[in-house]
Scaffold this motif. Structure first.
Motif, PDB file in Angstrom:
ATOM      1  N   VAL A   1       0.835  -1.199   0.000  1.00  0.00           N
ATOM      2  CA  VAL A   1       0.000   0.000   0.000  1.00  0.00           C
ATOM      3  C   VAL A   1       0.865   1.243   0.000  1.00  0.00           C
ATOM      4  O   VAL A   1       0.629   2.201  -0.743  1.00  0.00           O
TER       5      VAL A   1
ATOM      6  N   SER B   1      -1.089   8.070   7.492  1.00  0.00           N
ATOM      7  CA  SER B   1      -2.126   7.417   6.698  1.00  0.00           C
ATOM      8  C   SER B   1      -1.505   6.874   5.426  1.00  0.00           C
ATOM      9  O   SER B   1      -0.735   7.557   4.767  1.00  0.00           O
TER      10      SER B   1
ATOM     11  N   LEU C   1      -3.182   5.972   2.819  1.00  0.00           N
ATOM     12  CA  LEU C   1      -3.928   6.368   1.626  1.00  0.00           C
ATOM     13  C   LEU C   1      -3.923   7.861   1.401  1.00  0.00           C
ATOM     14  O   LEU C   1      -3.693   8.334   0.302  1.00  0.00           O
ATOM     15  N   GLN C   2      -4.148   8.623   2.488  1.00  0.00           N
ATOM     16  CA  GLN C   2      -4.103  10.071   2.332  1.00  0.00           C
ATOM     17  C   GLN C   2      -2.667  10.487   2.582  1.00  0.00           C
ATOM     18  O   GLN C   2      -2.306  10.901   3.683  1.00  0.00           O
TER      19      GLN C   2
ATOM     20  N   GLU D   1     -14.307   4.532   6.027  1.00  0.00           N
ATOM     21  CA  GLU D   1     -13.453   4.570   4.840  1.00  0.00           C
ATOM     22  C   GLU D   1     -12.148   3.819   5.068  1.00  0.00           C
ATOM     23  O   GLU D   1     -11.655   3.118   4.184  1.00  0.00           O
TER      24      GLU D   1
ATOM     25  N   THR E   1     -12.850   0.086   4.850  1.00  0.00           N
ATOM     26  CA  THR E   1     -13.089  -0.402   3.493  1.00  0.00           C
ATOM     27  C   THR E   1     -11.820  -0.325   2.643  1.00  0.00           C
ATOM     28  O   THR E   1     -11.650  -1.104   1.724  1.00  0.00           O
ATOM     29  N   SER E   2     -10.917   0.620   2.955  1.00  0.00           N
ATOM     30  CA  SER E   2      -9.706   0.703   2.133  1.00  0.00           C
ATOM     31  C   SER E   2      -8.487   0.158   2.867  1.00  0.00           C
ATOM     32  O   SER E   2      -7.368   0.307   2.388  1.00  0.00           O
ATOM     33  N   ARG E   3      -8.701  -0.434   4.034  1.00  0.00           N
ATOM     34  CA  ARG E   3      -7.630  -1.086   4.785  1.00  0.00           C
ATOM     35  C   ARG E   3      -6.455  -0.153   5.093  1.00  0.00           C
ATOM     36  O   ARG E   3      -5.301  -0.493   4.855  1.00  0.00           O
ATOM     37  N   ASP E   4      -6.783   1.027   5.580  1.00  0.00           N
ATOM     38  CA  ASP E   4      -5.754   1.993   5.965  1.00  0.00           C
ATOM     39  C   ASP E   4      -5.451   1.726   7.451  1.00  0.00           C
ATOM     40  O   ASP E   4      -6.025   2.352   8.338  1.00  0.00           O
TER      41      ASP E   4
END
Lengths: 327, 320
Positions: free
Chosen positions: A37, A80, A82-83, A281, A284-287
């Protein structure tokens, strides 16, 4: 009292350690490689190995946990995945504030509506209205939050266009009278979320108030108050009400749990940028670092609120403080 | 509810020699709301049990020519986004609810909760302290958050494990049947639903074990197993029933919520959570409200019935 408070406070860090470790282990054990990721599009095994070593993902889980804990204690909850470029703290604390404001208002409404309804039901005990009130509230509790929101949004936001469809814009809004005088009103963005939040909560409060009010009415001191000639209103407000409200403090914890759980749906469905939606979120996005942090924060908030409720109860009711029981 | 139950003691004297169960059942039968709730629960559960026989279509059968249609003669409750029959989906969702609630009650409340409560209360000492502290930990956690996390992280692992099991044993179709997600959902729920039962049972056992009949049984040389099985268990049976009826709604609701989040029962298995998710957008609701209202209505009815029944049962056991 002092020893009691200290014992309860000592429990908090133990609990947080257990929560954070189990969450950490689950997160590391879960599907998806955090390294993949983080690396994004990069698939070079050398780079991946470098990231793995840098972040300590190659060490055993207990060791990784101690590293995380060591940083977490100093306020660094990670980053994070993702972000990108946002630390977890930057992400969660502003959102927590939004959720906390919303939750507080919801909590106040639950009690502000539930208490009078409970007292009313107790006054009407023996008539058909008492089971009617409680039954209606029980029915409202049975409707899942998920089912309440879409019709409300459709009716008030889409069809009638009275309220915004969703989002968050603070607690207060200004209402202009004739474009000159501004008065603060509760923000229209709040109405639908608050209805959804509070509907399931009323019955718990109302039922408890009803039961205790009925019990208190039979107490000796209430009979004494009546027999010395006090008016019924004085008896109710001076003697029954304060004692009937006492056990409510213990349900603050339950009510809060309901609101925290409701936050997931309400925030997700209403587009409120709070911690419930962030958790949704992140799951669902596995962060995982975000999930880890929100779980620990939720657990801490949960335990602290319950603790505060218990302490207030001890302060308000000397019987608890002195360790003697009622019966 | 209260007015109907006040006169129980005077006007309907309980006959001597009736078993406690019969007395409670008689009290319960006089409560109209409780009976109505029982009927509602019975119908929804029967729908679940007989879903394969009753359902007009398969719950997976898609027909993309007729998505999101309102009720019609062919599809009494309409069709969903993929053209699947809503009535059949509802029946199979009821089946999921039935499986999950039964499994969690059996494992979480009856086996773990009851077992640990009995053990804790009867043995006392460090066993008791340990069990109760573990219970404290579970009850101070935000249950839903932990459940979501457990299901989200372990979901694929459990599927992998079951797939491995299939490979080594040669049994096929377990993964395809959705078994792993059911297994995970109910184990995770059991993990959080035993504490209440264990605490209540323990409190009752603590009182009971000072009573003379227990002392005499012990003095006669009864083994701990015998004391628990024949002297303690029958005396806490009602508490167990009460606790179970109080938690049913929570268990059913939790499964729906987990599936709504996408971490519960996995598609194509039908669940009210998945149906609600599909119908929950404001735009979707505007165009085809039946997607939300059908599962929403059934879930509301079921949870309402659980709540009413739990209340009535509580009254009946406490002699009202």
């Amino acid at each position: 009292m002092g020893a009691y408070v200290i014992r309860r406070l000592l429990w908090l860090p133990v609990l947080l350690l257990i929560v954070s470790f189990s969450t950490f282990a689950l997160a590391r054990y879960g599907p998806g490689d955090p390294v993949a990721v983080i690396a994004g599009q990069v698939r070079d095994p050398v780079v991946l190995a470098q990231i793995r070593a840098d972040r300590g993902f190659d060490r055993p889980i207990p060791e990784q946990y101690l590293m995380w804990l060591n940083r977490a204690i100093r306020g660094d909850l990670g980053e994070s995945y993702l972000q990108r470029g946002f630390s977890v703290s930057e992400l969660i604390f502003p959102k927590m504030w939004i959720s906390a404001q919303l939750g507080m208002v919801a909590l106040i409404i639950v009690f502000a509506v539930g208490i009078p309804l409970g007292l009313l039901a107790a006054r009407l005990a023996g008539t058909w209205l008492d089971p009617m009130i409680i039954g209606t509230l029980l029915f409202l509790q049975a409707i899942p939050v998920l089912v309440v929101i879409p019709p409300l949004t459709w009716l008030f936001a889409v069809k009638l266009q009275w309220l915004p469809v969703g989002g968050w814009d603070g607690i207060f809004a200004l209402y202009w009278i004739a474009g000159v005088i501004a008065i603060p009103i509760p923000n229209p963005h709040l109405y639908i979320p608050l209805v959804a939040f509070t509907l399931p909560g009323f019955v718990g409060v109302a039922r408890l108030v009803r039961v205790t009010a009925l019990e208190v009415n039979l107490e000796d001191y209430v009979r004494t108050a009546r027999s010395k000639g006090l008016s019924e209103a004085a008896v109710q407000f001076r003697h029954v009400l304060p004692n009937a409200l006492l056990p409510l403090i213990t349900v603050v914890g339950f009510a809060l749990a309901g609101i925290i759980e409701g936050a997931f749906f309400v925030e997700t469905l209403m587009g409120i940028n709070g911690i419930g939606r962030l958790t949704f979120e992140a799951v669902t996005s596995r962060d995982y670092d975000v999930i880890l942090a929100t779980t620990v924060v939720f657990a801490a908030a949960f335990v602290i609120c319950n603790l505060i409720a218990e302490l207030i109860y001890g302060v308000v009711d000397p019987r608890v403080r002195l360790g003697s029981s009622r019966s | 509810m209260t007015s109907a139950t006040m006169d129980t003691a005077e006007t309907h004297p309980e006959q001597m020699g009736d078993s406690e169960w019969r007395i409670v059942w008689r009290r319960l039968r006089r409560k109209r709301l409780a009976m109505a709730s029982l009927v509602v629960i019975g119908i929804i559960y029967a729908m679940g049990i007989f879903a394969p026989l009753l359902a007009p279509y398969s719950y997976t059968q898609q027909n993309l020519d007729i998505p999101r249609q309102g009720p019609s003669r062919q599809h009494l409750l309409g069709t969903d986004t993929l053209g699947r029959d809503m009535l059949s989906r509802t029946m199979f969702s009821a089946r999921t609810t039935l499986i999950v609630t039964t499994a969690v009650v059996l494992s979480g409340s009856l086996v773990i909760g009851n077992g640990l409560g009995l053990l804790s209360g009867y043995r006392g000492g460090w066993v008791d302290a340990l069990i109760m502290r573990v219970g404290d930990v579970f009850s101070s956690l935000p249950g839903l958050v932990m459940l979501i996390l457990i299901n989200a992280t372990l979901g694929t692992r459990v599927i992998e494990a079951v797939r491995g099991f299939e490979r080594t044993t040669g049994i096929t179709g377990l993964v395809a049947s959705g078994l792993p997600s059911y297994l995970l959902v109910f184990s995770a729920l059991s993990l959080f639903f035993w504490v209440g039962t264990a605490r209540i049972i323990r409190a009752q056992i603590l009182q009971l074990r000072e009573r003379d009949f227990i002392t005499s049984a012990e003095a006669l040389g009864a083994t701990p197993y015998r004391v628990i099985r024949y002297h303690l268990l029958p005396n806490v049976a009602f508490l167990i029933i009460l606790q179970v009826s109080a938690t049913l709604g929570g268990i059913a609701g939790s499964e729906i919520v987990l599936t709504w989040f996408g971490v519960g029962v996995q598609p194509p298995a039908a669940s009210f959570g998945a149906m609600l998710f599909e119908g929950s957008g404001p735009r979707t609701f505007q165009q085809s409200p039946h997607l939300l209202l059908v599962p929403g209505g059934v879930v509301t009815l079921l949870l309402f019935a659980f709540n009413l029944l739990g209340d009535a049962l509580n009254d009946a056991v406490r002699g009202r």
